[in-house]
Design a protein around this motif. Structure first.
Motif, PDB file in Angstrom:
ATOM      1  N   GLY A 190       0.634  -1.206   0.018  1.00  0.00           N
ATOM      2  CA  GLY A 190       0.194  -0.032  -0.035  1.00  0.00           C
ATOM      3  C   GLY A 190       0.870   1.357  -0.193  1.00  0.00           C
ATOM      4  O   GLY A 190       1.849   1.486   0.694  1.00  0.00           O
ATOM      5  N   ARG A 191       0.396   2.164  -0.648  1.00  0.00           N
ATOM      6  CA  ARG A 191       1.041   3.264  -1.074  1.00  0.00           C
ATOM      7  C   ARG A 191       0.884   4.383   0.400  1.00  0.00           C
ATOM      8  O   ARG A 191      -0.077   4.279   1.054  1.00  0.00           O
ATOM      9  N   ASP A 192       2.038   4.944   0.688  1.00  0.00           N
ATOM     10  CA  ASP A 192       1.886   6.027   1.774  1.00  0.00           C
ATOM     11  C   ASP A 192       2.193   7.299   1.181  1.00  0.00           C
ATOM     12  O   ASP A 192       3.180   8.039   1.053  1.00  0.00           O
ATOM     13  N   LEU A 193       0.794   7.752   0.610  1.00  0.00           N
ATOM     14  CA  LEU A 193       0.767   9.138   0.091  1.00  0.00           C
ATOM     15  C   LEU A 193       1.337  10.175   0.798  1.00  0.00           C
ATOM     16  O   LEU A 193       1.764  11.323   0.245  1.00  0.00           O
ATOM     17  N   ALA A 194       0.900  10.294   2.044  1.00  0.00           N
ATOM     18  CA  ALA A 194       1.133  11.389   2.871  1.00  0.00           C
ATOM     19  C   ALA A 194       2.539  11.730   3.131  1.00  0.00           C
ATOM     20  O   ALA A 194       3.330  12.920   2.855  1.00  0.00           O
ATOM     21  N   LYS A 195       3.414  10.667   3.522  1.00  0.00           N
ATOM     22  CA  LYS A 195       4.659  10.743   3.442  1.00  0.00           C
ATOM     23  C   LYS A 195       5.503  10.783   2.042  1.00  0.00           C
ATOM     24  O   LYS A 195       6.477  11.597   2.120  1.00  0.00           O
ATOM     25  N   ALA A 196       5.124  10.276   1.163  1.00  0.00           N
ATOM     26  CA  ALA A 196       5.306  10.453  -0.292  1.00  0.00           C
ATOM     27  C   ALA A 196       5.589  12.007  -0.740  1.00  0.00           C
ATOM     28  O   ALA A 196       6.440  12.696  -1.135  1.00  0.00           O
ATOM     29  N   ALA A 197       4.102  12.783  -0.224  1.00  0.00           N
ATOM     30  CA  ALA A 197       4.110  13.930  -0.681  1.00  0.00           C
ATOM     31  C   ALA A 197       4.975  14.748   0.268  1.00  0.00           C
ATOM     32  O   ALA A 197       5.717  15.675  -0.440  1.00  0.00           O
ATOM     33  N   GLU A 198       5.264  14.692   1.180  1.00  0.00           N
ATOM     34  CA  GLU A 198       6.029  15.347   2.245  1.00  0.00           C
ATOM     35  C   GLU A 198       7.561  15.244   1.711  1.00  0.00           C
ATOM     36  O   GLU A 198       8.204  16.516   1.616  1.00  0.00           O
ATOM     37  N   CYS A 199       7.867  14.088   1.167  1.00  0.00           N
ATOM     38  CA  CYS A 199       9.102  14.051   0.573  1.00  0.00           C
ATOM     39  C   CYS A 199       9.464  14.737  -0.916  1.00  0.00           C
ATOM     40  O   CYS A 199      10.369  15.395  -1.188  1.00  0.00           O
ATOM     41  N   PHE A 200       8.521  14.911  -1.619  1.00  0.00           N
ATOM     42  CA  PHE A 200       8.403  15.338  -2.825  1.00  0.00           C
ATOM     43  C   PHE A 200       8.452  16.840  -2.865  1.00  0.00           C
ATOM     44  O   PHE A 200       8.905  17.380  -3.288  1.00  0.00           O
ATOM     45  N   GLU A 201       7.490  17.227  -1.671  1.00  0.00           N
ATOM     46  CA  GLU A 201       7.825  18.745  -1.526  1.00  0.00           C
ATOM     47  C   GLU A 201       9.155  19.191  -1.003  1.00  0.00           C
ATOM     48  O   GLU A 201       9.448  20.055  -1.561  1.00  0.00           O
ATOM     49  N   LEU A 202       9.771  18.537  -0.046  1.00  0.00           N
ATOM     50  CA  LEU A 202      11.180  18.683   0.058  1.00  0.00           C
ATOM     51  C   LEU A 202      11.938  18.834  -0.924  1.00  0.00           C
ATOM     52  O   LEU A 202      12.852  19.595  -1.089  1.00  0.00           O
ATOM     53  N   ALA A 203      11.790  17.656  -1.919  1.00  0.00           N
ATOM     54  CA  ALA A 203      12.701  17.905  -2.921  1.00  0.00           C
ATOM     55  C   ALA A 203      12.543  18.846  -4.038  1.00  0.00           C
ATOM     56  O   ALA A 203      13.312  19.509  -4.555  1.00  0.00           O
ATOM     57  N   SER A 204      11.346  19.267  -4.085  1.00  0.00           N
ATOM     58  CA  SER A 204      11.046  20.339  -4.878  1.00  0.00           C
ATOM     59  C   SER A 204      11.664  21.685  -4.490  1.00  0.00           C
ATOM     60  O   SER A 204      11.975  22.748  -5.387  1.00  0.00           O
ATOM     61  N   PHE A 205      12.063  21.843  -3.246  1.00  0.00           N
ATOM     62  CA  PHE A 205      12.508  22.955  -2.725  1.00  0.00           C
ATOM     63  C   PHE A 205      14.213  23.261  -2.883  1.00  0.00           C
ATOM     64  O   PHE A 205      14.722  24.241  -2.638  1.00  0.00           O
TER      65      PHE A 205
END
Length: 248
Positions: A156-171
């Motif tokens: 199962g995907r962990d979308l909340a943690k994935a989004a947190e990391c993707f946002e961090l990467a985008s900055f």
């Protein structure tokens, strides 16, 4: 001052002793190799509880030891990948490697996905990647890869943690250009519609890609409609079970 007291003479004497010892060590090594069982990759590292205990033994040559550990790790992975697919010591191996060289980002990424996929040990993969984030908090590449690992997590995907990391990467300056889009997509499908709308709006105003701009505007319209009608599920996509990472 005698000739043996000069720096040049001392170097020559030291060199002579080194050559003599090297010859003896070589003969001993050849004899041992022919008579004793050959060690498996990284057997020598298994004696160390962790890289913390190994590092003092490198006597200031931790990076050189890390290079050797990296080659051994790849060898260990390759041999087991092509034979029994058993990776019991892989987490230990990559923990040692990344302790010797904390800024070696590829080791965290390779080790993390190898542990999650072939090793089928997601908790160990997560620990390794989080260790990398602590040692490299400004690495957009590592943050994105950790986000992707959560996005394809077995079971199962962990979308909340994935989004947190993707946002961090985008900055981060070295973050992949798709990090912001992945962050918006993950937030949207996790149900955080307001944050997803903000991220898509940022993409709309900053991208030079016409297709991506239209995608952002389309998703913003979907989110707005979902919020206005109260049908939050209409803003989400139908995500399949992750197949990139083997789960069993």
């Amino acid at each position: 001052m005698t000739m043996l007291g000069t720096p040049r003479a001392r170097c020559l004497v030291a060199l002579a002793f080194a050559l003599a010892f090297a010859g003896g060590a070589g003969a001993l090594s050849d004899a041992a190799w022919s008579r004793l069982p050959h060690p498996q990759p990284l057997d020598e590292l298994a004696y160390y509880p962790s890289g913390v205990h190994l590092k003092p033994a490198t006597v200031g040559h931790a990076e050189t030891a890390a290079d050797l550990a990296w080659l051994r790790a790849v060898q260990y992975y390759g041999e087991h990948r092509g034979s029994d697919n058993r990776f019991e010591r892989m987490g230990h191996v990559f923990d040692i490697l990344t302790t010797l060289s904390p800024q070696f980002v590829p080791a965290y990424v390779f080790g993390g996905f190898a542990l999650a996929q072939e090793g089928r040990d997601f908790p160990a993969a997560e620990r390794l990647m989080r260790k990398g984030m602590e040692a490299n908090p400004r690495s957009g590449e590592l943050a994105f890869e950790l986000g992707f690992m959560y996005f394809v997590r077995p079971g199962g995907r962990d979308l909340a943690k994935a989004a947190e990391c993707f946002e961090l990467a985008s900055f981060q300056p070295d973050g992949p250009p798709q990090a912001a889009r992945f962050a918006a997509y993950a937030r949207q499908n996790d149900g955080n519609l307001l944050r997803a709308w903000e991220l898509w709006n940022h993409i709309d105003h900053t991208t030079r890609n016409d297709y991506l701009r239209e995608t952002a505007r389309r998703e913003m319209r979907r989110i707005t409609h979902a919020i206005e009608t109260g049908h939050v599920e209409t803003a989400r996509s139908r995500l399949t079970v992750p197949r990139v990472v083997i789960g069993g």
